[in-house]
Design an enzyme around this catalytic site. Sequence first.
Site, PDB file in Angstrom:
ATOM      1  N   GLU A  28     -25.388  21.238  44.361  1.00  0.00           N
ATOM      2  CA  GLU A  28     -25.680  22.675  44.468  1.00  0.00           C
ATOM      3  C   GLU A  28     -24.868  23.470  43.452  1.00  0.00           C
ATOM      4  OE1 GLU A  28     -27.980  23.985  46.197  1.00  0.00           O
ATOM      5  OE2 GLU A  28     -28.516  22.275  47.481  1.00  0.00           O
ATOM      6  N   CYS A  75     -24.999  24.120  55.453  1.00  0.00           N
ATOM      7  CA  CYS A  75     -24.517  23.530  54.200  1.00  0.00           C
ATOM      8  C   CYS A  75     -23.970  24.613  53.288  1.00  0.00           C
ATOM      9  CB  CYS A  75     -25.632  22.746  53.520  1.00  0.00           C
ATOM     10  SG  CYS A  75     -26.085  21.308  54.497  1.00  0.00           S
ATOM     11  N   HIS A 101     -26.637  18.049  48.181  1.00  0.00           N
ATOM     12  CA  HIS A 101     -27.703  17.780  49.145  1.00  0.00           C
ATOM     13  C   HIS A 101     -28.386  16.460  48.789  1.00  0.00           C
ATOM     14  CE1 HIS A 101     -28.220  21.939  51.036  1.00  0.00           C
ATOM     15  NE2 HIS A 101     -28.287  21.084  52.044  1.00  0.00           N
TER      16      HIS A 101
HETATM   17  N1  PCA Z   1     -28.021  19.791  56.276  1.00  0.00           N
HETATM   18  C1  PCA Z   1     -28.089  21.151  56.741  1.00  0.00           C
HETATM   19  C2  PCA Z   1     -26.950  21.305  57.691  1.00  0.00           C
HETATM   20  C3  PCA Z   1     -26.520  19.932  58.027  1.00  0.00           C
HETATM   21  C4  PCA Z   1     -27.126  19.080  56.998  1.00  0.00           C
HETATM   22  O1  PCA Z   1     -26.908  17.872  56.823  1.00  0.00           O
HETATM   23  C5  PCA Z   1     -28.216  22.176  55.634  1.00  0.00           C
HETATM   24  O2  PCA Z   1     -28.821  21.859  54.604  1.00  0.00           O
HETATM   25  O3  PCA Z   1     -27.771  23.312  55.777  1.00  0.00           O
END
Ligand code: PCA
Length: 201
Positions: free
Chosen positions: A80, A143, A167
Amino acid sequence: MKKLLLTGFRPFLDYPVNPTMRIVEELDGQELGEYKVVGRILSVDFRKSGQELLEHYENVKPDAVISLGLAGGRYKITPERIAINCSDGEPDNEGNRPTDERIADKDGADGYFSTLPIRQMVEKLIENGYPSEISNTAGTYLCNNVMYSMLHRIKQDGTEIPSGFIHIPASHELAIQHGKIPSWSHRDLLEGIKTCIEQLS
Ligand code: PCA
């Protein structure tokens, strides 16, 4: 040797498995590049997750922080670029459902850029044969919340340690149970995250 605080999340929403958990559990204690990994798992709870991460940061005193999250539906590993000062969206595991809430009230910037070598991570992943691209939004769920909370704290502390969020797509195990999301093998996800960690200096 330097210490890397690596976090994953518990299962949430309609995802009965969170592939970040297994990755973090398997990498905990491993030495990768210049870092020894300290793995921790976070709750999916707007009231707790950020605080949990900050407590691990205080206890572990890491030289770098990488948090991992599942982005169900994505088909690449996506470091990100930025976290924004906003929590909003689906209910967390405790039923909290913030609307347009700021994460840090008085002194928080609107956003914080990742301080991980995200371009280098993406380039190395692709070179090693793993689809990857920089993501320009971590969303407004947990996240984004933990990425923002950590970067905000590091800024307040005036330290320079690299910190950010990656991610990942679903694992095959999750995709089989969920039914409608693209997935990678656990082995590839693990190798991909190792590659990212090895880009830290
Ligand atoms: N993904 C979520 C929260 C927990 C996770 O593994 C997110 O993308 O916010």
